[in-house]
Design a protein around this motif. Sequence first.
Motif, short mmCIF file in Angstrom:
data_model
loop_
_atom_site.label_atom_id
_atom_site.label_comp_id
_atom_site.label_asym_id
_atom_site.label_seq_id
_atom_site.Cartn_x
_atom_site.Cartn_y
_atom_site.Cartn_z
N ARG A 343 46.08 48.95 31.98
CA ARG A 343 46.21 48.77 33.42
C ARG A 343 44.83 48.61 34.05
NH1 ARG A 343 50.26 49.44 36.89
NH2 ARG A 343 51.53 50.39 35.27
N GLU A 344 43.86 49.40 33.56
CA GLU A 344 42.49 49.29 34.07
C GLU A 344 41.95 47.89 33.83
OE1 GLU A 344 38.04 50.66 32.63
OE2 GLU A 344 39.76 51.91 32.08
N LEU A 345 42.17 47.36 32.65
CA LEU A 345 41.67 46.02 32.34
C LEU A 345 42.38 44.95 33.14
CD1 LEU A 345 41.37 46.38 28.45
CD2 LEU A 345 39.59 46.70 30.17
N ALA A 346 43.67 45.18 33.37
CA ALA A 346 44.43 44.21 34.16
C ALA A 346 43.94 44.17 35.60
CB ALA A 346 45.92 44.55 34.13
N ILE A 347 43.60 45.33 36.13
CA ILE A 347 43.07 45.38 37.50
C ILE A 347 41.74 44.63 37.57
CG2 ILE A 347 42.15 46.93 39.27
CD1 ILE A 347 44.24 48.97 38.40
N LEU A 348 40.91 44.80 36.55
CA LEU A 348 39.65 44.07 36.51
C LEU A 348 39.89 42.57 36.50
CD1 LEU A 348 37.57 46.24 33.97
CD2 LEU A 348 37.22 46.04 36.45
N ARG A 349 40.92 42.15 35.75
CA ARG A 349 41.24 40.72 35.73
C ARG A 349 41.71 40.25 37.10
NH1 ARG A 349 42.68 38.26 30.93
NH2 ARG A 349 42.92 36.44 32.28
N SER A 350 42.44 41.13 37.76
CA SER A 350 43.01 40.74 39.05
C SER A 350 41.95 40.58 40.13
CB SER A 350 44.06 41.76 39.50
OG SER A 350 43.43 43.00 39.84
N VAL A 351 40.82 41.24 39.97
CA VAL A 351 39.75 41.14 40.97
C VAL A 351 38.71 40.11 40.56
CG1 VAL A 351 40.08 43.48 41.84
CG2 VAL A 351 38.48 43.07 39.94
N GLY A 352 39.03 39.31 39.55
CA GLY A 352 38.16 38.19 39.22
C GLY A 352 37.44 38.26 37.89
N ALA A 353 37.64 39.34 37.12
CA ALA A 353 36.97 39.44 35.83
C ALA A 353 37.55 38.41 34.87
CB ALA A 353 37.13 40.84 35.26
N ARG A 354 36.69 37.71 34.18
CA ARG A 354 37.12 36.72 33.21
C ARG A 354 37.38 37.41 31.86
NH1 ARG A 354 38.99 32.82 35.61
NH2 ARG A 354 38.62 31.49 33.79
N PRO A 355 38.10 36.74 30.95
CA PRO A 355 38.34 37.36 29.63
C PRO A 355 37.06 37.75 28.91
CG PRO A 355 39.79 35.50 29.96
CD PRO A 355 38.85 35.50 31.12
N TRP A 356 36.02 36.94 29.05
CA TRP A 356 34.78 37.31 28.35
C TRP A 356 34.12 38.52 28.99
CZ3 TRP A 356 30.15 37.33 30.91
CH2 TRP A 356 30.04 36.61 32.10
N HIS A 357 34.39 38.79 30.30
CA HIS A 357 33.91 40.02 30.92
C HIS A 357 34.55 41.24 30.25
CE1 HIS A 357 32.88 37.51 34.69
NE2 HIS A 357 31.73 37.96 34.17
N ILE A 358 35.86 41.12 30.01
CA ILE A 358 36.57 42.23 29.35
C ILE A 358 36.01 42.44 27.95
CG2 ILE A 358 38.81 43.08 28.60
CD1 ILE A 358 38.47 42.88 31.64
#
Length: 444
Positions: A343-358
């Motif tokens: 869920r934490e990672l999904a929230i990061l994606r939702s605020v603009g984080a790209r897959p390579w950021h994760i």
Amino acid sequence: MLLNLAYKSTLNRKASVLLTLATIAISVMLLLSVERVRQDAKSSFANTISGTDLIVGARTGDIQLLLSSVFRIGHANNAVQWQSYEYIKSQRGVAWSIPISLGDSHKGFAVLGTDDNYFKHYQYAKKQALTFAAGRPFHNAQEVVLGATVAQQLGYQLGEKIVISHGMGNTSFHHHDDNPLVISGILAATGTPVDKTLHVPLSAIEAMHNNGHRSSGRMISKPASNDHDHDHDHDHDHENPNEATRLNNLDTEPGDLIGNTSQLTAFLLGFDSPLYTLQVRRNINQYQVEPLLAIMPGVTLRELWDMLDIVEKILLLISLAVVLISLLGMLTSLLATLNQRRRELAILRSVGARPWHIFGLLISEAIFITVLGCLAGVALLYILLLAAQAGLQSQFGIVLSINALTGYELTLLGGIIVAGTIIGAIPAARAYFYSLADGMQIKT
């Protein structure tokens, strides 16, 4: 920004991260300490004797002769006749000789019978000569020179009297009470077996074992002069007590002189030129009067380490296995928490984080934990070295070096960090492929 996020994310999981850090730190400490002790043990052994071209003793194994005569490890099964020593040391090219007689002890410390050539020519480390912290060499058969460790552990001072015991070890059933010795000197510390040795004149050994203890195995009858065919003028010098006085250069009384029936454990030889070493060694190994063996200390030390090479490799493999297990523990921890962090990672994606950021976030956490674990392991290494330095030096003669990490040790640390990075890429790759919808889905 990514590193700051990885740092804060790591702090949010203190318990699991600290446990992982501890396992990595301990494994790194174990790996580096094994490597440091291995290198310092080699260095300490190599530094025990320097500038000696040959060690001569009764025929036995090369390594056994080296260990018994220099390191005081084990016992020599046979002895060398004094007549043979006199003959060999008079050969062309021999610059100096040091006789060695072992077999007695004092409160667990070895007693070494020798002459004043020992203090003149014995060298350790890189051709460092023996020096005195206090006093002087022995001048007669009633004096003894102590190694630094002996004086320190037993609290002896100059002028005190001590009694030598027959036999090696802490327990002896015969003490030479009728021949007490006065401490005339204390040697400066060398970090070698010299520190744990009491040095007495050969005449003192002779006197102690002549007084009611002739069965000690140190005395033999003089070999007949026709036992060998060598024609040398010095053969007749064994009959003359004045010659013994000259050879030992000690201020002894006539009754204390070294007799020509004395036996030696071994003796050291130094030559005017290295060219004589192989020739004299070959002649000694072919000596007809009695079976003798001559070894070159440096060559024999290399043989010893070659024998122990498999042990070194096993210890290194065990240490590397422990490091690998600790890194696998980090992998397990990251994978175990990864599902909880979807869920934490999904929230990061939702605020603009790209897959390579994760991917970068997860792998940065693994690198961060690995680097901190290595730094903590290095700190533990130096704490361990400081704690064990005195004990290893006094008990085993291994001098641990407290200095900066070597190039090889830094390479090991670099390899651990690379391995941690590769292992951290596994959960990072899994997080990379998590979709936003999968992360936001509420499972029931």
